[in-house]
Scaffold this motif. Structure first.
Motif, PDB file in Angstrom:
ATOM      1  N   ARG A   1      32.975  17.111  76.235  1.00  0.00           N
ATOM      2  CA  ARG A   1      32.487  18.164  76.141  1.00  0.00           C
ATOM      3  C   ARG A   1      31.837  18.678  77.329  1.00  0.00           C
ATOM      4  O   ARG A   1      31.943  19.864  77.767  1.00  0.00           O
ATOM      5  CB  ARG A   1      31.449  18.311  74.824  1.00  0.00           C
ATOM      6  CG  ARG A   1      31.915  18.191  73.628  1.00  0.00           C
ATOM      7  CD  ARG A   1      30.624  17.910  72.503  1.00  0.00           C
ATOM      8  NE  ARG A   1      31.127  18.025  71.147  1.00  0.00           N
ATOM      9  CZ  ARG A   1      31.548  18.991  70.480  1.00  0.00           C
ATOM     10  NH1 ARG A   1      31.341  20.385  70.811  1.00  0.00           N
ATOM     11  NH2 ARG A   1      32.137  18.941  69.416  1.00  0.00           N
TER      12      ARG A   1
ATOM     13  N   ASP B   1      38.945   7.033  70.597  1.00  0.00           N
ATOM     14  CA  ASP B   1      39.528   5.953  70.936  1.00  0.00           C
ATOM     15  C   ASP B   1      39.089   4.611  71.387  1.00  0.00           C
ATOM     16  O   ASP B   1      39.467   3.817  72.253  1.00  0.00           O
ATOM     17  CB  ASP B   1      40.669   6.389  72.303  1.00  0.00           C
ATOM     18  CG  ASP B   1      39.742   6.680  73.451  1.00  0.00           C
ATOM     19  OD1 ASP B   1      38.495   7.245  73.132  1.00  0.00           O
ATOM     20  OD2 ASP B   1      40.099   6.738  74.755  1.00  0.00           O
TER      21      ASP B   1
ATOM     22  N   ARG C   1      41.830  21.116  65.627  1.00  0.00           N
ATOM     23  CA  ARG C   1      41.381  19.992  66.731  1.00  0.00           C
ATOM     24  C   ARG C   1      41.898  18.515  66.470  1.00  0.00           C
ATOM     25  O   ARG C   1      42.218  17.936  67.312  1.00  0.00           O
ATOM     26  CB  ARG C   1      39.783  20.252  66.912  1.00  0.00           C
ATOM     27  CG  ARG C   1      39.243  19.169  67.724  1.00  0.00           C
ATOM     28  CD  ARG C   1      38.122  20.085  68.573  1.00  0.00           C
ATOM     29  NE  ARG C   1      37.010  20.025  67.568  1.00  0.00           N
ATOM     30  CZ  ARG C   1      35.903  19.344  67.553  1.00  0.00           C
ATOM     31  NH1 ARG C   1      35.838  18.057  68.114  1.00  0.00           N
ATOM     32  NH2 ARG C   1      34.910  19.446  66.813  1.00  0.00           N
TER      33      ARG C   1
ATOM     34  N   ASP D   1      43.998  15.922  68.689  1.00  0.00           N
ATOM     35  CA  ASP D   1      43.681  14.801  68.973  1.00  0.00           C
ATOM     36  C   ASP D   1      44.341  13.713  68.375  1.00  0.00           C
ATOM     37  O   ASP D   1      44.578  12.560  69.023  1.00  0.00           O
ATOM     38  CB  ASP D   1      42.202  14.682  68.340  1.00  0.00           C
ATOM     39  CG  ASP D   1      41.139  15.383  69.378  1.00  0.00           C
ATOM     40  OD1 ASP D   1      41.335  15.936  70.187  1.00  0.00           O
ATOM     41  OD2 ASP D   1      39.781  15.425  68.682  1.00  0.00           O
TER      42      ASP D   1
END
Ligand code: DC
Length: 231
Positions: A50, A141, A190, A194
Motif C-alpha cells: 500500500r 504469500d 482485487r 491477487d
C-alpha cells in the motif's frame, strides 16, 4: 470501565507465524492480537504494498510501467514505528498511516503488487524482519513464498459478503462513503488479481490451517491460533 490485563503467553521458542488470506478475512485484526498475546512483533506486509502504491499515485508514476515501479521500490523507505499501542506507517519520513488505507489505494494496490521486481525487494525486507523469530506476519504469500519455513501457517477466509461488510464498516468509521455493492465488486476484482497473478499469487500453503472466520468472533479465532501455537 473494566480494565483488561493482557497476559503474555510464554512459549519456549520465538516462533514465526504466517497468516494469509484474501482482503477482509480478518488477518490484520487477528494477527495484531496474536502478536500482542505472545509478546511478538506484528508485521503487516499489505501496508508495504500500500505504501508503494500511495507514493506512486502521489508522484503520478505510471502504474503500467514495471521499470518505474521497480525503481520506486528501490528508492522508498518504509518504516513501522510504534506509537503507544499503535503501529504507524512512515514513508520516506512522513507518517502516512491513514492515507494508505484510502479506497483509491486499495483499488490500485494489486497492480503494483503483481510486479516481480517490486515483490523481490519487499520480500527481501520482510525476510530480514522475521529473521530473529518472535514474529506474526500477515499477507498473501507469507506461508508460500516469504516464510515457507514458518512454524505455524494460517489461512483465514470468509464469504465475500462478510468481507465486504467488514471493509464497509471500516471505511464508514473513517468517514469514507462508498456504495456497498460497488465495494463488493472491487473486493472480488482485487481477489481475482491477487489470486491469478504470475508471481506469488494468493494461495493457501499445503501445510497451512484454514479457518473460516465468517461466523466467528475475533477472540475465538485468536484463541484457536494460540492453541495451535502451544501444540
Ligand atoms: O492486506 P491488504 O488488503 O492491506 O493488502 C493490500 C494488497 O497488497 C493486496 O490486495 C495484495 C497485496 N499484497 C500482496 O500482494 N502480498 C502480500 N504479502 C500482502 C499484500
Amino acid at each position: 470501565m473494566e480494565e483488561r490485563v493482557d497476559i503474555i503467553m510464554e512459549l519456549e521458542k520465538q516462533l514465526v507465524i504466517a497468516i494469509d488470506g484474501p482482503a477482509g478475512a480478518g488477518k490484520s485484526t487477528v494477527a495484531k492480537l496474536v502478536a500482542k498475546r505472545l509478546g511478538y512483533i506484528y508485521i503487516d506486509t499489505g501496508a508495504m504494498y500500500r505504501a508503494l502504491t500511495l507514493k506512486a499515485l502521489e508522484e503520478g508514476i505510471d502504474l503500467e510501467s514495471e521499470a518505474d515501479l521497480a525503481e520506486l521500490a528501490q528508492n522508498t523507505e518504509i518504516k513501522f514505528i510504534k506509537a503507544g499501542a499503535e503501529d504507524r506507517v512512515v514513508i520516506d519520513g512522513l507518517d502516512k498511516t491513514e492515507e494508505i488505507r484510502a479506497n483509491k489505494v486499495s483499488n490500485n494496490v494489486s497492480i503494483v503488487a503483481k510486479v516481480a521486481a517490486v515483490r523481490k525487494e519487499l520480500v527481501r525486507i520482510q525476510r530480514g524482519l522475521a529473521q530473529a523469530g518472535g514474529v506474526v506476519m500477515d499477507g498473501r504469500d507469507i506461508g508460500t513464498v516469504v516464510l515457507p519455513e514458518a512454524a505455524l501457517k494460517i489461512f483465514l477466509n470468509a464469504t465475500v459478503e462478510e468481507r465486504t461488510k467488514r471493509r464497509y464498516q471500516d471505511l464508514q468509521q473513517k468517514g469514507e462513503n462508498v456504495d456497498f455493492e460497488q465495494l463488493k465488486e472491487e473486493i472480488i476484482r482485487r481477489d481475482e488479481l491477487d489470486r491469478n497473478r504470475d508471481v506469488a499469487p494468493l494461495k493457501k500453503a499445503d501445510d497451512a490451517i484454514e479457518i473460516d472466520t465468517t461466523a466467528l468472533e475475533i477472540e475465538e479465532v485468536v484463541n484457536r491460533i494460540l492453541e495451535f501455537c502451544k501444540s
